[in-house]
Design a protein around this motif. Structure first.
Motif, PDB file in Angstrom:
ATOM      1  N   LYS A  99       0.746  -1.123  -0.071  1.00  0.00           N
ATOM      2  CA  LYS A  99       0.289  -0.456  -0.015  1.00  0.00           C
ATOM      3  C   LYS A  99       0.536   1.242  -0.227  1.00  0.00           C
ATOM      4  CE  LYS A  99      -3.894   2.421   2.642  1.00  0.00           C
ATOM      5  NZ  LYS A  99      -2.888   3.750   2.750  1.00  0.00           N
ATOM      6  N   LYS A 100       2.070   1.502   0.761  1.00  0.00           N
ATOM      7  CA  LYS A 100       2.897   2.100   0.932  1.00  0.00           C
ATOM      8  C   LYS A 100       3.226   3.126  -0.409  1.00  0.00           C
ATOM      9  CE  LYS A 100       3.868   1.731   6.020  1.00  0.00           C
ATOM     10  NZ  LYS A 100       5.141   2.012   6.528  1.00  0.00           N
ATOM     11  N   ALA A 101       3.793   1.374  -0.841  1.00  0.00           N
ATOM     12  CA  ALA A 101       4.361   1.511  -2.058  1.00  0.00           C
ATOM     13  C   ALA A 101       3.710   2.182  -3.496  1.00  0.00           C
ATOM     14  CB  ALA A 101       5.262   0.153  -2.741  1.00  0.00           C
ATOM     15  N   SER A 102       2.813   1.720  -3.905  1.00  0.00           N
ATOM     16  CA  SER A 102       1.639   1.507  -4.063  1.00  0.00           C
ATOM     17  C   SER A 102       0.970   3.582  -4.484  1.00  0.00           C
ATOM     18  CB  SER A 102       0.679   1.627  -4.784  1.00  0.00           C
ATOM     19  OG  SER A 102       1.006   0.198  -4.676  1.00  0.00           O
ATOM     20  N   GLU A 103       0.881   3.933  -3.260  1.00  0.00           N
ATOM     21  CA  GLU A 103       0.831   5.624  -2.689  1.00  0.00           C
ATOM     22  C   GLU A 103       1.802   6.564  -3.105  1.00  0.00           C
ATOM     23  OE1 GLU A 103      -0.896   5.489   1.049  1.00  0.00           O
ATOM     24  OE2 GLU A 103      -3.051   4.457   0.259  1.00  0.00           O
ATOM     25  N   ALA A 104       3.129   5.523  -3.394  1.00  0.00           N
ATOM     26  CA  ALA A 104       4.759   6.311  -3.353  1.00  0.00           C
ATOM     27  C   ALA A 104       4.594   6.324  -5.161  1.00  0.00           C
ATOM     28  CB  ALA A 104       5.650   6.311  -2.878  1.00  0.00           C
ATOM     29  N   VAL A 105       3.737   5.810  -6.523  1.00  0.00           N
ATOM     30  CA  VAL A 105       4.231   5.915  -6.886  1.00  0.00           C
ATOM     31  C   VAL A 105       3.766   7.295  -7.869  1.00  0.00           C
ATOM     32  CG1 VAL A 105       3.351   4.512  -9.504  1.00  0.00           C
ATOM     33  CG2 VAL A 105       4.211   2.986  -7.554  1.00  0.00           C
ATOM     34  N   LYS A 106       4.505   7.639  -9.033  1.00  0.00           N
ATOM     35  CA  LYS A 106       4.095   8.948  -9.117  1.00  0.00           C
ATOM     36  C   LYS A 106       3.621   7.834 -10.370  1.00  0.00           C
ATOM     37  CE  LYS A 106       6.895  13.181 -11.015  1.00  0.00           C
ATOM     38  NZ  LYS A 106       7.846  13.950 -10.870  1.00  0.00           N
ATOM     39  N   VAL A 107       2.026   9.079 -11.024  1.00  0.00           N
ATOM     40  CA  VAL A 107       1.747   8.574 -12.332  1.00  0.00           C
ATOM     41  C   VAL A 107       1.561  10.522 -12.747  1.00  0.00           C
ATOM     42  CG1 VAL A 107      -0.415   8.500 -12.597  1.00  0.00           C
ATOM     43  CG2 VAL A 107       0.229   7.324 -10.655  1.00  0.00           C
ATOM     44  N   GLY A 108       2.038  11.002 -13.196  1.00  0.00           N
ATOM     45  CA  GLY A 108       1.660  11.587 -14.322  1.00  0.00           C
ATOM     46  C   GLY A 108       2.236  12.204 -15.508  1.00  0.00           C
ATOM     47  N   ASN A 109       2.796  13.448 -15.816  1.00  0.00           N
ATOM     48  CA  ASN A 109       3.300  13.471 -16.865  1.00  0.00           C
ATOM     49  C   ASN A 109       4.437  12.369 -17.712  1.00  0.00           C
ATOM     50  OD1 ASN A 109       4.850  14.759 -19.328  1.00  0.00           O
ATOM     51  ND2 ASN A 109       5.478  16.324 -18.035  1.00  0.00           N
ATOM     52  N   PRO A 110       3.863  11.562 -19.073  1.00  0.00           N
ATOM     53  CA  PRO A 110       4.650  11.089 -18.976  1.00  0.00           C
ATOM     54  C   PRO A 110       6.020  11.159 -19.552  1.00  0.00           C
ATOM     55  CG  PRO A 110       2.898  11.411 -21.252  1.00  0.00           C
ATOM     56  CD  PRO A 110       2.920  11.570 -19.491  1.00  0.00           C
ATOM     57  N   PHE A 111       6.225  12.478 -20.477  1.00  0.00           N
ATOM     58  CA  PHE A 111       7.495  12.588 -20.638  1.00  0.00           C
ATOM     59  C   PHE A 111       8.289  13.655 -19.370  1.00  0.00           C
ATOM     60  CE2 PHE A 111       4.883  12.867 -24.433  1.00  0.00           C
ATOM     61  CZ  PHE A 111       6.142  13.420 -24.942  1.00  0.00           C
ATOM     62  N   ASP A 112       8.049  13.627 -18.300  1.00  0.00           N
ATOM     63  CA  ASP A 112       8.921  13.645 -16.803  1.00  0.00           C
ATOM     64  C   ASP A 112       9.642  11.942 -16.624  1.00  0.00           C
ATOM     65  OD1 ASP A 112      10.270  13.152 -14.378  1.00  0.00           O
ATOM     66  OD2 ASP A 112       8.208  14.553 -13.388  1.00  0.00           O
ATOM     67  N   GLU A 113      11.219  11.774 -16.433  1.00  0.00           N
ATOM     68  CA  GLU A 113      11.673  11.181 -16.677  1.00  0.00           C
ATOM     69  C   GLU A 113      10.891  10.114 -14.741  1.00  0.00           C
ATOM     70  OE1 GLU A 113      13.684  10.107 -18.712  1.00  0.00           O
ATOM     71  OE2 GLU A 113      13.826  11.230 -20.297  1.00  0.00           O
ATOM     72  N   SER A 114      10.633  11.190 -14.108  1.00  0.00           N
ATOM     73  CA  SER A 114      11.091  10.938 -12.427  1.00  0.00           C
ATOM     74  C   SER A 114       9.329   9.986 -12.750  1.00  0.00           C
ATOM     75  CB  SER A 114      11.035  10.766 -11.617  1.00  0.00           C
ATOM     76  OG  SER A 114      10.132  12.118 -12.065  1.00  0.00           O
TER      77      SER A 114
END
Length: 518
Positions: free
Chosen positions: A345-360
């Motif tokens: 749960k902690k790791a899932s909530e830390a997944v960065k979702v968003g701008n696909p052109f952001d390398e992170s």
């Protein structure tokens, strides 16, 4: 931060309600596009037939949308039945001429290696096109393109090793076999890995001397059209590779029923695969199908839990969960269930979702509004069935097709969210006590594409791997592909294999020759 603008538009924007708009105005065969990361390039828009980009005969086009911004990228020409006929005839002429099928195999080796070289040199642009068109994270797209390069080189290495055998049938006869190409191959690829599936299809077909007519997915045609410009530069003759953009009900139907096409290769949903199998069967075509999945990902109590959690994340959130072999059913040994679920749960909530052109960014957008709606509908189904929503289950932002990583707990094996392929970043977590109980639950599925096992006990790894009904089993890893390792499914997950030496069998037929010598 989400993207503000995907591209420099080459024609006026249109409303989303007209996403599949067909128009009749003359469209240039290439249009300039500026990507969000500053890369500028020319996007081919025509059909690729006989090594040239050409307009469709009826002049129809359709719109391509960037899923991360919901903005128009461009229009491309839409193939219809008459265009398929042109492409098939070009492929048939090329095959019968022997310009590709009968050359010294080293010619095919050199050409495929050159094609891989061109793609590798242009990796950043191609990956950026894939991200723009599909919505996947740029880091994932770059990995996809490198896999494309590796696989084409692998196929190049096989091209001059398609051997028959000599058979000892006694001294009165000389008997041998040879493997021959089939002819024109119809290929239909999906939208989740547009360029990788392009390579998985054309690579073995070309290595074995066949010619190809390939249909791209209507929502993601751009990368396949772009790399097709390298086909003639690599030394592949006209008519050997033909790419038609269009819709399944028209172009797909025409390919699967065309009498000159000897083999169909399809990657996509099981429902569509069944229809294609029926069409191809009526015409006695050879068929390979790589279809859906609902893959189990198993964690034993002796596993490294931190490593297991990272592999679970890769298994379900990689490529926004739009992966046929996604580890969408997680089974955890009872003694570590609570600990694993908390870490997950902690790791899932830390997944960065968003701008696909952001390398992170790890998880980009879903590929379409339709897919986003389907995923959100399954979230509601899960709640209605009584499963516990641990985290996620919501759209992220109001622009672009983004969704939060989603975990369901307290599930029962007969729930729809456990049984049916969602094809998004949604996972169910179930506890088990014994290996027998685990195997029964894991194999209780119409699918059988892949599975994951996390354990420090090699005996457990062997035992469970052998008992799982899955075409691929990953141990202490997940979504870990290699161009030499075959990939394909059991049961409703498909027929035949992609990659490895096994893929070549899909594109050849055996001829036996028996010569009387005494």
């Amino acid at each position: 931060m989400l993207l503000k603008s995907a591209v420099t538009l080459t024609r006026p924007s249109v409303s989303l309600s007209k996403m599949a708009l067909r128009c009749y105005t003359q469209l240039p065969l290439k249009v300039p596009i500026k990507l969000p990361n500053g890369i500028e390039y020319e996007q081919p828009t025509g059909l690729f037939i006989n090594n040239k980009f050409v307009p469709s005969r009826q002049g129809k086009t359709f719109e391509v949308i960037s899923p991360s911004t919901e903005e128009e990228i461009c229009h491309v020409y839409e193939a219809r039945e008459d265009d398929v006929e042109d492409a098939v005839n070009a492929a048939d002429r090329a095959f019968k001429s022997g310009v590709w099928s009968e050359v010294d195999p080293i010619v095919r080796t050199v050409a495929l290696n050159k094609l891989a070289d061109y793609i590798e040199k242009d990796l950043d642009t191609i990956a950026s096109i894939e991200t723009l068109d599909n919505g996947k994270a740029i880091s994932s797209a770059k990995g996809d393109v490198q896999l494309v390069v590796n696989y084409l080189r692998s196929c190049a290495g096989f091209a001059d090793k398609i051997d028959g055998r000599v058979i000892d049938s006694g001294s009165s006869h000389f008997s041998y076999t040879r493997r021959q190409p089939l002819g024109v191959c119809g290929q239909i690829i999906p939208w989740n890995f547009p360029l990788l599936m392009w390579a998985w299809k054309i690579g073995p077909a070309l290595a074995t001397g066949n010619t190809v007519v390939l249909k791209t997915a209507e929502s993601t045609p751009l990368s396949a059209l772009y790399v097709s410009q390298y086909i003639p530069q690599a030394g592949i003759p006209p008519g050997v590779v033909n790419i038609v953009s269009g819709f399944g009900k028209i172009v797909g139907e025409a390919l699967t029923t065309h009498p000159k096409i000897k083999k169909i290769a399809f990657t996509g949903s099981t429902a569509t695969g069944r229809h294609i199998y029926q069409n191809a069967g009526a015409n006695l075509k050879k068929v390979t199908l790589e279809l859906g999945g609902k893959s189990p990902n198993v964690v034993f109590s002796d596993a490294d839990l931190k490593s297991a959690v990272q592999n679970i994340i890769i298994g379900i959130y990689y490529n926004s969960g739009e992966v046929c072999c996604a580890g969408s059913r997680v089974y955890v040994e009872e003694s570590v269930y609570d600990e694993l679920l908390e870490e997950f749960k902690k790791a899932s909530e830390a997944v960065k979702v968003g701008n696909p052109f952001d390398e992170s960014t790890f998880q980009g957008s879903q590929t379409s509004q339709t897919q986003l709606n389907k995923i959100l509908k399954y979230v509601e189904i899960g709640k209605e069935e009584g499963a516990t929503l641990i985290t996620g289950g919501e759209r992220l932002g109001n622009k672009g097709y983004f969704i939060k990583p989603t975990i369901f707990g307290d599930v029962k094996e007969d729930m729809r969210i456990v049984k049916e392929e969602i094809f998004g970043p949604v996972v169910t977590v179930t506890k088990f006590k014994t290996v027998d109980e685990l195997i029964e639950m894991a194999n209780d599925s119409e699918y059988g594409l892949a599975a994951g096992i996390h354990t420090s006990n090699i005996n457990t790894a062997f035992e469970v791997s052998n008992k799982l009904n899955a075409g691929t089993v990953w141990v202490n890893t997940y979504n870990d592909f290699h161009h030499c390792v075959p990939f394909g499914g059991f049961n409703a997950s498909g027929i035949g294999r992609e990659m490895g030496h096994e893929a070549l069998d899909n594109y050849t037929q055996v001829k036996a020759v028996r010569i009387k010598v005494a």
